[in-house]
Scaffold this motif. Structure first.
Motif, PDB file in Angstrom:
ATOM      1  N   ILE A  29     -46.731 -11.053  16.649  1.00 30.75           N
ATOM      2  CA  ILE A  29     -46.298 -11.954  16.684  1.00 30.75           C
ATOM      3  C   ILE A  29     -48.078 -13.496  16.799  1.00 30.75           C
ATOM      4  N   THR A  56     -48.463 -24.726  16.247  1.00 29.19           N
ATOM      5  CA  THR A  56     -48.219 -23.987  16.654  1.00 29.19           C
ATOM      6  C   THR A  56     -49.455 -22.584  16.688  1.00 29.19           C
ATOM      7  N   PHE A  58     -50.644 -18.942  18.667  1.00 30.50           N
ATOM      8  CA  PHE A  58     -50.004 -18.174  20.052  1.00 30.50           C
ATOM      9  C   PHE A  58     -51.438 -17.237  20.441  1.00 30.50           C
ATOM     10  N   ASN A  89     -45.871 -22.193  26.207  1.00 27.96           N
ATOM     11  CA  ASN A  89     -44.043 -21.676  26.411  1.00 27.96           C
ATOM     12  C   ASN A  89     -43.238 -22.732  26.100  1.00 27.96           C
ATOM     13  N   ARG A 118     -43.967 -10.822  27.570  1.00 32.84           N
ATOM     14  CA  ARG A 118     -43.880 -10.494  26.005  1.00 32.84           C
ATOM     15  C   ARG A 118     -45.915 -10.472  25.757  1.00 32.84           C
ATOM     16  N   PHE A 120     -47.459 -12.190  23.861  1.00 29.07           N
ATOM     17  CA  PHE A 120     -48.512 -13.309  23.809  1.00 29.07           C
ATOM     18  C   PHE A 120     -47.733 -14.460  24.495  1.00 29.07           C
ATOM     19  N   ARG A 121     -48.138 -15.684  24.452  1.00 29.44           N
ATOM     20  CA  ARG A 121     -47.872 -16.871  24.465  1.00 29.44           C
ATOM     21  C   ARG A 121     -47.667 -18.091  23.745  1.00 29.44           C
ATOM     22  N   ARG A 122     -47.012 -18.770  23.748  1.00 31.65           N
ATOM     23  CA  ARG A 122     -46.968 -19.823  22.465  1.00 31.65           C
ATOM     24  C   ARG A 122     -48.145 -20.861  22.988  1.00 31.65           C
ATOM     25  N   ASP A 124     -48.393 -24.843  21.606  1.00 33.27           N
ATOM     26  CA  ASP A 124     -47.644 -26.157  20.648  1.00 33.27           C
ATOM     27  C   ASP A 124     -48.868 -27.183  20.896  1.00 33.27           C
TER      28      ASP A 124
ATOM     29  N   ILE B  27     -47.343 -13.030   7.037  1.00 30.55           N
ATOM     30  CA  ILE B  27     -46.767 -14.013   8.359  1.00 30.55           C
ATOM     31  C   ILE B  27     -47.295 -15.689   7.763  1.00 30.55           C
ATOM     32  N   ASN B 109     -39.616 -16.198  21.296  1.00 32.34           N
ATOM     33  CA  ASN B 109     -40.573 -17.228  21.134  1.00 32.34           C
ATOM     34  C   ASN B 109     -41.005 -17.836  20.092  1.00 32.34           C
ATOM     35  N   LEU B 110     -40.709 -18.316  19.193  1.00 33.06           N
ATOM     36  CA  LEU B 110     -41.743 -18.768  17.895  1.00 33.06           C
ATOM     37  C   LEU B 110     -41.398 -20.301  18.130  1.00 33.06           C
ATOM     38  N   PRO B 111     -42.461 -21.100  17.989  1.00 33.22           N
ATOM     39  CA  PRO B 111     -41.565 -22.369  17.380  1.00 33.22           C
ATOM     40  C   PRO B 111     -40.925 -23.250  17.064  1.00 33.22           C
TER      41      PRO B 111
END
Lengths: 146, 431
Positions: A29, A56, A58, A89, A118, A120-122, A124, B27, B109-111
């Motif tokens: 991810i 977005t 990560f 996140n 987790r 990874f952190r998302r 945005d 991906i 936790n994907l956008p």
């Protein structure tokens, strides 16, 4: 139901549970992006990607500071600065104001330690304006994190 | 042979999974939401994520308030509201898969933006499953009337001798795999409705016909299958008219069901344009010119000629003349619908239908081509002397179609406007 059908149903259930467990925190991810065009190289050898109105990517969850290079290139409506809201996140952590369209701004964003499990952190990005017809948000450079 | 026919759908599923994984098992940069695929799909993120069926909020969030022109979504001049070129039907059929993708997106936790990884795969996998469901129904119908060998040959011919597999796997967010499924269901329902017109079947007849119209408005022509099913001679028309009159109550129920299914689209048109019925292509300068149709081009040209790119479909033309039994009941509707479809496609401003493999205007109706193809196979099976030659020719047509599909996938074949010189130059070249 016959015995074979029970076994098949149980197998589907177990497989679904395993798949869900895996998908909660998949190792790949960190490479996923959304709303970002492919990498390009600017004249001075700078790598960058265009965002759309939102984008977005990560970063590893143990990162405490992130530096995001940003450049608007095109000003906002009536020459106004372009604003980029950065979310960690889903939580807003900074809003970067890009006053000079030509200038690369290296925004340093402190991140609070991640409470989750987790890897990874998302991150945005929400951009205040989009340039049509090519749906251009801002340029983002290579993100460094520590 | 019996085994082959029985396990055909499973084999097609494996082939589709392998092809999809080879094409999109990464991906980055999935292309599902481009071109027509975008406008068919955009209703879903707009409704599920932005809770807005007007398409306004998504445009604001992603594009600064204006959809890019290639999406085919433009503001209607008199109201300033967004009118999508494509209707809502494909999105309705995609919805279960996209809803699952949406929940998985939150889980991973994907956008949750409507266009990230799982949304793309959700829409992509949906097309494959609809193709497989369509093939399952088709196999079931064919097995009632033809031998296992004929059924297997027909299913292979329809799946890989045409562009059906391409539109389920490669251009999977286009409407064609979805419409193929609906026409398969429609054929099955019509047959059942004439055998046993129950209320449930009647409701389904109305609902499926309307849903097919919501996928592509011109698919309204498939409604004609209902009155024409079983009509073999001119003299049958009178008897059929009487039968329809006797079932007027059921027809009224079916029509009412259809109206209910169509209502959301009509309401959307009314809200956007002020009219219940709209040709959404008008703002794009496209329309029909029924006076000068490109008939020969649509059927035989190197550009998108149906029989040029899918020569196995010539067997359907032969099947029309040799069909017996159940297939005979479908000859008149198949011929009428094929003629209407051809006239519509050939009269359209963009008769090639833009970038596509083969002519995608015919993919929806392949379910009706299948019985004709099966009839041709069955006729040939009774002439053992010619079977080896015939089998070789058929196999060559399928293999050629697969080879050209792969050429299209890897970008060797042009997306449109292929000339004879280009075709010769690129023939069976893979780099």
């Amino acid at each position: 139901m016959r015995r074979r059908q029970w076994i098949a149903a149980a197998a589907v259930l177990v497989a679904s549970a395993l798949a869900l467990g895996y998908l909660y925190d998949p190792p790949w991810i960190g490479g996923v992006t959304s709303g970002l065009r492919p990498w390009e190289e600017g004249p001075p050898g700078t790598l960058f990607r265009w965002t759309a109105g939102r984008a977005t990517f990560f970063v590893p969850s143990n990162v405490t500071t992130m530096i995001v290079p940003l450049r608007s290139v095109f000003p906002g409506p009536d020459g106004a600065p372009v604003k980029v809201e950065i979310r960690d996140n889903g939580r807003s952590v900074a809003t970067i104001v890009l006053n000079d369209p030509e200038e690369w701004v290296r925004a340093t964003v402190p991140l609070t330690p991640s409470a989750g499990r987790r890897r990874f952190r998302r991150i945005d990005l929400r951009i205040s304006r989009v340039v049509n017809p090519y749906v251009l948000g801002v340029m983002t450079g290579e993100v460094s994190a520590r | 042979m019996a085994r082959g026919a029985r396990h055909f759908v499973a084999a097609a599923a494996v082939a589709a999974a392998l092809a999809y994984t080879a094409l999109y098992g990464h991906i980055h940069g999935l292309p599902h939401f481009q071109s027509d695929g975008y406008s068919y799909y955009v209703y879903l993120p707009s409704a599920i994520i932005y809770h807005d069926v007007t398409l306004e909020a998504l445009a604001d969030d992603w594009y600064g308030g204006r959809y890019p022109d290639p999406t085919g979504i433009r503001r209607w001049p008199s109201t300033g509201r967004w009118l999508n070129l494509h209707p809502i039907g494909t999105a309705i059929l995609m919805a279960p898969f996209v809803l699952v993708a949406d929940r998985l997106t939150v889980w991973s936790n994907l956008p949750r933006d409507g266009f990230s990884l799982y949304y793309q795969h959700g829409a992509g996998v949906g097309a494959i499953l609809y193709m497989l469901l369509g093939l399952t129904i088709l196999r079931r119908m064919l097995r009632r009337h033809f031998s296992d060998g004929v059924v297997l040959a027909t299913l292979i011919g329809i799946t890989w001798g045409t562009n059906l597999f391409h539109y389920a796997v490669f251009d999977c967010t286009f409407s064609h795999a979805y419409a193929f499924f609906l026409v398969c269901v429609w054929l099955w329902l019509v047959e059942r409705w004439w055998e046993r017109p129950t209320l449930a079947c009647t409701l389904a007849v109305g609902g499926v016909a309307a849903l097919n119209v919501l996928v592509r408005h011109t698919n309204g022509i498939y409604v004609l299958l209902l009155p024409l099913y079983g009509v073999v001679h001119w003299r049958d028309l009178r008897a059929r008219a009487i039968e329809l009159r006797d079932r007027w109550r059921l027809l009224a129920i079916a029509a009412a069901t259809g109206a209910v299914v169509l209502a959301p689209q009509l309401a959307l048109y009314k809200w956007v344009t002020g009219s219940w019925f709209v040709n959404a292509y008008v703002p794009h300068g496209m329309g029909f010119d029924f006076g000068s149709p490109h008939l020969a081009d649509v059927l035989f040209s190197t550009q998108k000629g149906l029989f040029f790119w899918s020569p196995i479909l010539l067997l359907c033309a032969a099947g029309v003349f040799v069909a017996t039994g159940w297939a005979r009941k479908l000859v008149v509707p198949a011929v009428v619908l094929f003629a209407l479809q051809t006239w519509l496609i050939a009269s359209w401003t963009v008769w090639q239908f833009g970038a596509s493999f083969g002519h995608r205007g015919y993919t929806d109706g392949l379910a009706l081509a299948a019985p004709m193809m099966a009839a041709c196979f069955a006729w040939m099976a009774k002439r053992p002397r010619f079977v080896p030659l015939f089998a070789m020719g058929t196999m060559a047509a399928v293999l050629l179609s697969i080879a050209q599909m792969i050429q299209y996938w890897i970008g060797v074949l042009p997306m449109e406007n292929t000339t004879w010189a280009q075709y010769q130059d690129l023939f069976l070249r893979f780099r």
